[in-house]
Design an enzyme around this catalytic site. Sequence first.
Site, short mmCIF file in Angstrom:
data_model
loop_
_atom_site.label_atom_id
_atom_site.label_comp_id
_atom_site.label_asym_id
_atom_site.label_seq_id
_atom_site.Cartn_x
_atom_site.Cartn_y
_atom_site.Cartn_z
N LYS A 11 -3.32 -16.82 -22.71
CA LYS A 11 -3.75 -16.66 -21.31
C LYS A 11 -3.44 -17.92 -20.48
O LYS A 11 -3.14 -18.99 -21.04
CB LYS A 11 -5.25 -16.35 -21.30
CG LYS A 11 -5.59 -15.01 -21.96
CD LYS A 11 -7.08 -14.68 -21.80
CE LYS A 11 -7.42 -13.35 -22.44
NZ LYS A 11 -8.84 -12.98 -22.19
N TYR A 51 -5.91 -4.34 -17.40
CA TYR A 51 -7.35 -4.39 -17.71
C TYR A 51 -8.13 -3.25 -17.06
O TYR A 51 -9.34 -3.37 -16.87
CB TYR A 51 -7.92 -5.74 -17.28
CG TYR A 51 -7.63 -6.85 -18.27
CD1 TYR A 51 -8.24 -6.88 -19.53
CD2 TYR A 51 -6.76 -7.89 -17.96
CE1 TYR A 51 -7.99 -7.89 -20.44
CE2 TYR A 51 -6.50 -8.92 -18.88
CZ TYR A 51 -7.13 -8.90 -20.12
OH TYR A 51 -6.89 -9.91 -21.03
N ASN A 114 -10.59 -17.72 -21.98
CA ASN A 114 -10.81 -17.80 -23.43
C ASN A 114 -9.50 -17.79 -24.26
O ASN A 114 -9.47 -17.30 -25.37
CB ASN A 114 -11.81 -16.73 -23.89
CG ASN A 114 -11.33 -15.33 -23.62
OD1 ASN A 114 -10.24 -15.12 -23.10
ND2 ASN A 114 -12.14 -14.35 -23.99
N HIS A 117 -5.75 -13.10 -25.79
CA HIS A 117 -6.16 -11.70 -25.89
C HIS A 117 -5.75 -11.20 -27.26
O HIS A 117 -4.72 -11.63 -27.80
CB HIS A 117 -5.44 -10.87 -24.81
CG HIS A 117 -5.56 -9.39 -25.03
ND1 HIS A 117 -6.68 -8.68 -24.63
CD2 HIS A 117 -4.72 -8.50 -25.62
CE1 HIS A 117 -6.51 -7.40 -24.97
NE2 HIS A 117 -5.33 -7.27 -25.57
N GLU A 128 -0.74 -1.44 -25.29
CA GLU A 128 -0.54 -2.77 -24.71
C GLU A 128 0.87 -3.31 -24.99
O GLU A 128 1.51 -3.89 -24.11
CB GLU A 128 -1.61 -3.72 -25.24
CG GLU A 128 -3.01 -3.34 -24.73
CD GLU A 128 -4.15 -4.05 -25.44
OE1 GLU A 128 -5.32 -3.75 -25.09
OE2 GLU A 128 -3.92 -4.89 -26.33
#
Length: 139
Positions: A11, A51, A114, A117, A128
Amino acid sequence: MENNKTFTMIKPDAVANGHIGGILEKIIKSGFKIVAMKYISLSAEKAGEFYSVHKERPFYKDLVAFMSSGPIVAAILEKDNAIEDYRKLIGATDPSKAEPGTIRNLFAKSIDANAVHGSDSDENAKIEGDFFFSAFERF
Ligand code: GDP
């Protein structure tokens, strides 16, 4: 349904903090093969689409803004038991609850930023991976 693949993103926080190399090293040393990989930036529209399952959640707007705030690395990874093993390797969604040595424990700072993913099911890994990669981009 295949059960030996997962999809990951490094990310924007982890990219900006210089952790691409450290995270890829962890992934490879943990026995995952890189099937496909690209370094790209998501528009807000694309991040929102990716998302969309979280559309009704209170953090959706922040999540979309964050995921489109800078470049990411997207990849398909292969290993036996890929989904479960990769979720174990990345650790809990909230880095303060992630086990020592996990990617989120080592490289993430907060529940929104965080670091990575990881797909939560074989079905989502396929959806995905297909979102980012064509057949010609997989090895
Ligand atoms: P994951 O599968 O561990 O990534 O977690 P989820 O599927 O529950 O959530 C997707 C992503 O939304 C997480 O990785 C976080 O980046 C973000 N997220 C989850 N919970 C929160 C929250 O409470 N606040 C904010 N700002 N972001 C969150």
